[in-house]
Design a protein around this motif. Structure first.
Motif, PDB file in Angstrom:
ATOM      1  N   LYS A 143       0.821  -1.225   0.000  1.00  0.00           N
ATOM      2  CA  LYS A 143       0.000   0.000   0.000  1.00  0.00           C
ATOM      3  C   LYS A 143       0.848   1.265   0.000  1.00  0.00           C
ATOM      4  N   ARG A 144       2.080   1.174   0.497  1.00  0.00           N
ATOM      5  CA  ARG A 144       2.966   2.338   0.527  1.00  0.00           C
ATOM      6  C   ARG A 144       3.446   2.717  -0.873  1.00  0.00           C
ATOM      7  N   PHE A 145       3.338   1.788  -1.823  1.00  0.00           N
ATOM      8  CA  PHE A 145       3.897   1.994  -3.155  1.00  0.00           C
ATOM      9  C   PHE A 145       2.860   2.394  -4.200  1.00  0.00           C
ATOM     10  N   TRP A 146       1.570   2.484  -3.829  1.00  0.00           N
ATOM     11  CA  TRP A 146       0.564   2.879  -4.824  1.00  0.00           C
ATOM     12  C   TRP A 146       0.858   4.301  -5.313  1.00  0.00           C
ATOM     13  N   PRO A 147       0.923   4.520  -6.606  1.00  0.00           N
ATOM     14  CA  PRO A 147       1.046   5.898  -7.122  1.00  0.00           C
ATOM     15  C   PRO A 147      -0.347   6.550  -7.087  1.00  0.00           C
ATOM     16  N   ILE A 148      -0.689   7.139  -5.959  1.00  0.00           N
ATOM     17  CA  ILE A 148      -2.057   7.631  -5.738  1.00  0.00           C
ATOM     18  C   ILE A 148      -2.444   8.778  -6.662  1.00  0.00           C
ATOM     19  N   ASN A 149      -1.478   9.374  -7.324  1.00  0.00           N
ATOM     20  CA  ASN A 149      -1.805  10.465  -8.253  1.00  0.00           C
ATOM     21  C   ASN A 149      -2.222   9.948  -9.630  1.00  0.00           C
ATOM     22  N   THR A 150      -1.904   8.682  -9.958  1.00  0.00           N
ATOM     23  CA  THR A 150      -2.249   8.150 -11.275  1.00  0.00           C
ATOM     24  C   THR A 150      -3.182   6.938 -11.213  1.00  0.00           C
ATOM     25  N   MET A 151      -3.214   6.240 -10.086  1.00  0.00           N
ATOM     26  CA  MET A 151      -4.135   5.099  -9.963  1.00  0.00           C
ATOM     27  C   MET A 151      -5.550   5.615  -9.751  1.00  0.00           C
ATOM     28  N   PRO A 152      -6.525   5.027 -10.418  1.00  0.00           N
ATOM     29  CA  PRO A 152      -7.914   5.430 -10.171  1.00  0.00           C
ATOM     30  C   PRO A 152      -8.266   5.231  -8.690  1.00  0.00           C
ATOM     31  N   PHE A 153      -9.018   6.166  -8.130  1.00  0.00           N
ATOM     32  CA  PHE A 153      -9.391   6.111  -6.720  1.00  0.00           C
ATOM     33  C   PHE A 153     -10.034   4.780  -6.367  1.00  0.00           C
ATOM     34  N   LYS A 154     -10.914   4.283  -7.229  1.00  0.00           N
ATOM     35  CA  LYS A 154     -11.604   3.012  -6.964  1.00  0.00           C
ATOM     36  C   LYS A 154     -10.608   1.847  -6.896  1.00  0.00           C
ATOM     37  N   ALA A 155      -9.562   1.875  -7.717  1.00  0.00           N
ATOM     38  CA  ALA A 155      -8.544   0.823  -7.670  1.00  0.00           C
ATOM     39  C   ALA A 155      -7.773   0.879  -6.357  1.00  0.00           C
ATOM     40  N   VAL A 156      -7.382   2.082  -5.946  1.00  0.00           N
ATOM     41  CA  VAL A 156      -6.687   2.245  -4.666  1.00  0.00           C
ATOM     42  C   VAL A 156      -7.571   1.730  -3.531  1.00  0.00           C
ATOM     43  N   GLU A 157      -8.818   2.126  -3.539  1.00  0.00           N
ATOM     44  CA  GLU A 157      -9.762   1.714  -2.501  1.00  0.00           C
ATOM     45  C   GLU A 157      -9.919   0.181  -2.485  1.00  0.00           C
ATOM     46  N   TRP A 158     -10.038  -0.428  -3.661  1.00  0.00           N
ATOM     47  CA  TRP A 158     -10.200  -1.877  -3.740  1.00  0.00           C
ATOM     48  C   TRP A 158      -8.968  -2.596  -3.196  1.00  0.00           C
ATOM     49  N   PHE A 159      -7.760  -2.185  -3.652  1.00  0.00           N
ATOM     50  CA  PHE A 159      -6.532  -2.816  -3.159  1.00  0.00           C
ATOM     51  C   PHE A 159      -6.386  -2.624  -1.645  1.00  0.00           C
ATOM     52  N   ASP A 160      -6.714  -1.442  -1.161  1.00  0.00           N
ATOM     53  CA  ASP A 160      -6.647  -1.199   0.284  1.00  0.00           C
ATOM     54  C   ASP A 160      -7.553  -2.155   1.053  1.00  0.00           C
ATOM     55  N   ASP A 161      -8.728  -2.428   0.502  1.00  0.00           N
ATOM     56  CA  ASP A 161      -9.695  -3.305   1.183  1.00  0.00           C
ATOM     57  C   ASP A 161      -9.290  -4.774   1.135  1.00  0.00           C
ATOM     58  N   VAL A 162      -8.697  -5.226   0.031  1.00  0.00           N
ATOM     59  CA  VAL A 162      -8.443  -6.670  -0.108  1.00  0.00           C
ATOM     60  C   VAL A 162      -7.060  -7.092   0.384  1.00  0.00           C
ATOM     61  N   LEU A 163      -6.111  -6.179   0.430  1.00  0.00           N
ATOM     62  CA  LEU A 163      -4.771  -6.526   0.906  1.00  0.00           C
ATOM     63  C   LEU A 163      -4.622  -6.094   2.363  1.00  0.00           C
ATOM     64  N   PHE A 164      -5.053  -6.942   3.270  1.00  0.00           N
ATOM     65  CA  PHE A 164      -5.016  -6.570   4.685  1.00  0.00           C
ATOM     66  C   PHE A 164      -4.181  -7.531   5.517  1.00  0.00           C
ATOM     67  N   ASP A 165      -3.821  -8.712   4.980  1.00  0.00           N
ATOM     68  CA  ASP A 165      -3.044  -9.670   5.754  1.00  0.00           C
ATOM     69  C   ASP A 165      -2.331 -10.609   4.790  1.00  0.00           C
ATOM     70  N   GLY A 166      -1.243 -11.197   5.247  1.00  0.00           N
ATOM     71  CA  GLY A 166      -0.506 -12.163   4.452  1.00  0.00           C
ATOM     72  C   GLY A 166       0.899 -11.682   4.175  1.00  0.00           C
ATOM     73  N   ARG A 167       1.642 -12.514   3.455  1.00  0.00           N
ATOM     74  CA  ARG A 167       3.032 -12.199   3.132  1.00  0.00           C
ATOM     75  C   ARG A 167       3.287 -12.418   1.651  1.00  0.00           C
ATOM     76  N   LEU A 168       4.101 -11.566   1.105  1.00  0.00           N
ATOM     77  CA  LEU A 168       4.590 -11.729  -0.250  1.00  0.00           C
ATOM     78  C   LEU A 168       5.840 -12.598  -0.154  1.00  0.00           C
ATOM     79  N   ALA A 169       5.876 -13.723  -0.875  1.00  0.00           N
ATOM     80  CA  ALA A 169       7.052 -14.593  -0.854  1.00  0.00           C
ATOM     81  C   ALA A 169       8.192 -13.981  -1.668  1.00  0.00           C
ATOM     82  N   HIS A 170       7.862 -13.452  -2.840  1.00  0.00           N
ATOM     83  CA  HIS A 170       8.842 -12.830  -3.721  1.00  0.00           C
ATOM     84  C   HIS A 170       8.080 -12.132  -4.840  1.00  0.00           C
TER      85      HIS A 170
END
Length: 181
Positions: A143-170
């Motif tokens: 979430k720290r890496f979203w380019p909030i000036n170019t990503m559509p607000f709805k996309a930012v909102e959706w990613f914020d809602d669905v990415l709340f837990d877990g780990r990225l392996a690579h």
């Protein structure tokens, strides 16, 4: 608006014969600039600079940098950075690149950057060819890496809602293109 560059240069050694025939070495510390226009701020750059007309090399002293991109990224970044940057003239342009710049924030992310940027003449923009390899990290860090000036607000909102837990392996990202496009 001005970026107000600042920092310290020590142990400067310049042997000048002409713009095509010189050598330069210096120790740099806490170099940086303030955000201005669309340019983010950066502070904390340090290392050993060696240069001649064909190649500028900055061997980075491992340390913490601070990057702020107001209106583009949500939060400041304060990675520990190590590696090397090279800059050289390339057919009327300037190329800045690295073979392995390491950025790390404890418990947040480990990123290795490769590739670089070509600053094209006559305001032709900046051509990027960059690879970022991301090591294991908490998924919420994305979430720290979203380019909030170019990503559509709805996309930012959706990613914020669905990415709340877990780990990225690579992960890997490759970007190639002109920033003006």
């Amino acid at each position: 608006a001005s970026t107000l560059p600042s920092g310290q240069i020590e142990a400067l050694d310049l042997q000048w014969r002409s713009a095509q025939d010189f050598s330069l070495s210096a120790n740099l510390s806490n170099l940086g600039w303030k955000a201005s226009g669309g340019m983010p701020s950066l502070r904390g750059i340090g290392g050993k600079l060696d240069a001649d007309a064909a190649l500028w090399r900055l061997t980075i002293t491992p340390g913490t940098w601070q990057a702020l991109a107001p209106g583009v990224l949500r939060d400041p970044f304060t990675p520990r950075v190590q590696g090397e940057l090279l800059a050289y003239p390339d057919e009327g342009a300037w190329r800045v690149e690295t073979t392995g710049l390491m950025l790390s924030e404890p418990d947040q992310y480990d990123i290795e950057l490769g590739g670089g940027a070509t600053f094209l003449p006559n305001d032709g923009g900046v051509e990027l060819a960059i690879r970022a390899d991301v090591g294991p990290a908490p998924i919420v860090v994305a979430k720290r890496f979203w380019p909030i000036n170019t990503m559509p607000f709805k996309a930012v909102e959706w990613f914020d809602d669905v990415l709340f837990d877990g780990r990225l392996a690579h992960g890997s990202v490759i970007f190639h293109g002109n920033l003006c496009d």
